[in-house]
Motif scaffolding. Sequence first.
Motif, PDB file in Angstrom:
ATOM      1  N   GLU A  42       0.831  -1.208   0.000  1.00 32.70           N
ATOM      2  CA  GLU A  42       0.000   0.000   0.000  1.00 32.70           C
ATOM      3  C   GLU A  42       0.862   1.254   0.000  1.00 32.70           C
ATOM      4  N   TYR A  43       1.930   1.210   0.770  1.00 34.20           N
ATOM      5  CA  TYR A  43       2.860   2.339   0.835  1.00 34.20           C
ATOM      6  C   TYR A  43       3.478   2.576  -0.549  1.00 34.20           C
ATOM      7  N   ILE A  44       3.890   1.499  -1.196  1.00 35.61           N
ATOM      8  CA  ILE A  44       4.499   1.614  -2.521  1.00 35.61           C
ATOM      9  C   ILE A  44       3.499   2.196  -3.518  1.00 35.61           C
ATOM     10  N   TYR A  45       2.262   1.743  -3.440  1.00 35.79           N
ATOM     11  CA  TYR A  45       1.243   2.276  -4.352  1.00 35.79           C
ATOM     12  C   TYR A  45       1.051   3.780  -4.150  1.00 35.79           C
ATOM     13  N   LEU A  46       1.159   4.245  -2.925  1.00 35.60           N
ATOM     14  CA  LEU A  46       1.033   5.688  -2.678  1.00 35.60           C
ATOM     15  C   LEU A  46       2.146   6.448  -3.400  1.00 35.60           C
ATOM     16  N   PHE A  47       3.370   5.963  -3.289  1.00 43.27           N
ATOM     17  CA  PHE A  47       4.491   6.618  -3.974  1.00 43.27           C
ATOM     18  C   PHE A  47       4.331   6.534  -5.487  1.00 43.27           C
ATOM     19  N   LEU A  48       3.924   5.386  -5.985  1.00 44.42           N
ATOM     20  CA  LEU A  48       3.709   5.225  -7.424  1.00 44.42           C
ATOM     21  C   LEU A  48       2.610   6.162  -7.921  1.00 44.42           C
ATOM     22  N   HIS A  49       1.500   6.176  -7.217  1.00 45.71           N
ATOM     23  CA  HIS A  49       0.357   6.998  -7.627  1.00 45.71           C
ATOM     24  C   HIS A  49       0.720   8.477  -7.639  1.00 45.71           C
ATOM     25  N   SER A  50       1.436   8.928  -6.608  1.00 48.56           N
ATOM     26  CA  SER A  50       1.787  10.350  -6.522  1.00 48.56           C
ATOM     27  C   SER A  50       2.706  10.777  -7.661  1.00 48.56           C
ATOM     28  N   ASN A  51       3.423   9.814  -8.241  1.00 49.98           N
ATOM     29  CA  ASN A  51       4.337  10.085  -9.357  1.00 49.98           C
ATOM     30  C   ASN A  51       3.782   9.600 -10.697  1.00 49.98           C
ATOM     31  N   TYR A  52       2.473   9.366 -10.749  1.00 52.47           N
ATOM     32  CA  TYR A  52       1.804   8.928 -11.984  1.00 52.47           C
ATOM     33  C   TYR A  52       2.461   7.679 -12.573  1.00 52.47           C
ATOM     34  N   TYR A  53       2.960   6.805 -11.679  1.00 51.23           N
ATOM     35  CA  TYR A  53       3.523   5.503 -12.025  1.00 51.23           C
ATOM     36  C   TYR A  53       4.788   5.610 -12.880  1.00 51.23           C
ATOM     37  N   ASP A  54       5.509   6.712 -12.717  1.00 46.35           N
ATOM     38  CA  ASP A  54       6.839   6.863 -13.312  1.00 46.35           C
ATOM     39  C   ASP A  54       7.841   6.202 -12.358  1.00 46.35           C
ATOM     40  N   MET A  55       8.557   5.188 -12.835  1.00 42.01           N
ATOM     41  CA  MET A  55       9.404   4.382 -11.962  1.00 42.01           C
ATOM     42  C   MET A  55      10.558   5.175 -11.353  1.00 42.01           C
ATOM     43  N   LYS A  56      11.279   5.933 -12.180  1.00 40.57           N
ATOM     44  CA  LYS A  56      12.431   6.681 -11.663  1.00 40.57           C
ATOM     45  C   LYS A  56      11.985   7.760 -10.694  1.00 40.57           C
ATOM     46  N   ALA A  57      10.917   8.469 -11.022  1.00 42.40           N
ATOM     47  CA  ALA A  57      10.416   9.503 -10.124  1.00 42.40           C
ATOM     48  C   ALA A  57       9.961   8.895  -8.799  1.00 42.40           C
ATOM     49  N   THR A  58       9.363   7.709  -8.852  1.00 48.39           N
ATOM     50  CA  THR A  58       8.929   7.029  -7.632  1.00 48.39           C
ATOM     51  C   THR A  58      10.126   6.651  -6.772  1.00 48.39           C
ATOM     52  N   GLN A  59      11.169   6.117  -7.379  1.00 44.76           N
ATOM     53  CA  GLN A  59      12.380   5.775  -6.634  1.00 44.76           C
ATOM     54  C   GLN A  59      12.975   7.013  -5.965  1.00 44.76           C
ATOM     55  N   ASP A  60      13.035   8.108  -6.692  1.00 45.37           N
ATOM     56  CA  ASP A  60      13.593   9.346  -6.146  1.00 45.37           C
ATOM     57  C   ASP A  60      12.772   9.838  -4.959  1.00 45.37           C
ATOM     58  N   THR A  61      11.449   9.785  -5.090  1.00 47.30           N
ATOM     59  CA  THR A  61      10.589  10.260  -4.007  1.00 47.30           C
ATOM     60  C   THR A  61      10.749   9.400  -2.759  1.00 47.30           C
ATOM     61  N   ILE A  62      10.827   8.092  -2.929  1.00 46.08           N
ATOM     62  CA  ILE A  62      11.038   7.200  -1.789  1.00 46.08           C
ATOM     63  C   ILE A  62      12.356   7.519  -1.105  1.00 46.08           C
ATOM     64  N   GLU A  63      13.403   7.710  -1.884  1.00 46.88           N
ATOM     65  CA  GLU A  63      14.722   8.025  -1.319  1.00 46.88           C
ATOM     66  C   GLU A  63      14.689   9.351  -0.565  1.00 46.88           C
ATOM     67  N   TYR A  64      14.143  10.383  -1.186  1.00 50.38           N
ATOM     68  CA  TYR A  64      14.030  11.684  -0.537  1.00 50.38           C
ATOM     69  C   TYR A  64      13.214  11.580   0.754  1.00 50.38           C
ATOM     70  N   TYR A  65      12.088  10.898   0.668  1.00 44.89           N
ATOM     71  CA  TYR A  65      11.148  10.837   1.780  1.00 44.89           C
ATOM     72  C   TYR A  65      11.801  10.266   3.040  1.00 44.89           C
ATOM     73  N   PHE A  66      12.419   9.111   2.916  1.00 45.75           N
ATOM     74  CA  PHE A  66      12.974   8.472   4.102  1.00 45.75           C
ATOM     75  C   PHE A  66      14.282   9.121   4.558  1.00 45.75           C
ATOM     76  N   THR A  67      15.085   9.608   3.618  1.00 43.16           N
ATOM     77  CA  THR A  67      16.322  10.278   3.994  1.00 43.16           C
ATOM     78  C   THR A  67      16.025  11.591   4.698  1.00 43.16           C
ATOM     79  N   LEU A  68      15.043  12.324   4.196  1.00 44.33           N
ATOM     80  CA  LEU A  68      14.677  13.589   4.832  1.00 44.33           C
ATOM     81  C   LEU A  68      14.095  13.361   6.221  1.00 44.33           C
ATOM     82  N   LYS A  69      13.237  12.359   6.373  1.00 43.26           N
ATOM     83  CA  LYS A  69      12.661  12.050   7.679  1.00 43.26           C
ATOM     84  C   LYS A  69      13.754  11.701   8.691  1.00 43.26           C
ATOM     85  N   THR A  70      14.811  11.045   8.220  1.00 44.21           N
ATOM     86  CA  THR A  70      15.904  10.661   9.104  1.00 44.21           C
ATOM     87  C   THR A  70      16.790  11.854   9.433  1.00 44.21           C
ATOM     88  N   GLY A  71      17.061  12.692   8.430  1.00 42.92           N
ATOM     89  CA  GLY A  71      18.027  13.783   8.586  1.00 42.92           C
ATOM     90  C   GLY A  71      17.499  15.029   9.255  1.00 42.92           C
TER      91      GLY A  71
END
Length: 296
Positions: A42-71
Amino acid sequence: MNTYSHPFLRGLKQQPEGKEKDLTGIRDWLSTQPHLPSISDEYIYLFLHSNYYDMKATQDTIEYYFTLKTGTPDLFSGRNVGSSRMKVALDITHMVALPYKTSEGYNILVYRFSDTDYTKMNFADLVRMFCMFNDLRLSEDGLSEGYIVIFDMKGCSLGHLTRVSLPALRSFMLYIQDAHPARLKRINVVHTASFINQVMYIVKPFIKGALMSLLHLTSNGPASLIDIELLPSDYGGPLKSLEEFHKEQRELMETSYKDWLIDTETFKVEEKKRIKKPNRGIFASLTGGFKTLEID
């Protein structure tokens, strides 16, 4: 896997059809990123949906999201809605999701001060609460077609501007533009104050062109930008007041979502497990200022 199926407290009611290959693609990529947390379909679908199912954009958003939350723990930890600081943030604001969508199917969110005494304002606490409320909305709304945000400046003063923290502002702007898993369609700033130019002078360095194109400023109320039938009585619409909506949604946050919001603090990266660290990026926030995160 965590107790809750983040980011949906009660589960994603309707998963998208025909997107299984996209889900598998992100799962395969995550298997090569040991520093990232284990997340639900479900979490993955949220990231995919927010990026209109663009794979690279989804990967970038996931990376930003968790790295920013940590930093940036100042903004993404301390999410106990019952704490004294978070109670103040809720006491001086109205954070409201309106009940009806636009003709395009977009959800409408309204933010404004309910108490305009600037001495009560802690900017980092407000950003933290804003992010908590947004997480609640993602859970309640599911895979939304998009969001229209209304920021009401009525009652804002130069005193509020002096209490803005630039590090927190940088983090917030990076989160909204690169990490927030939602389709942002328009940002309406209404009842703009006389010092709006000073506000834009501070904020503009952190705004990318894509976000700038979504920004609409007006000295009028939201009825000049939104169908009045969708608005609360505060803005001449037929719906109940923002205060009433805020009380209801605050109660939801303080009861059903209280433990869930605290639990979301555990979703972070483990830097020791990162195979290849970016040369520069979000980590700069800890030593002064953001640059562009390079993601492989």
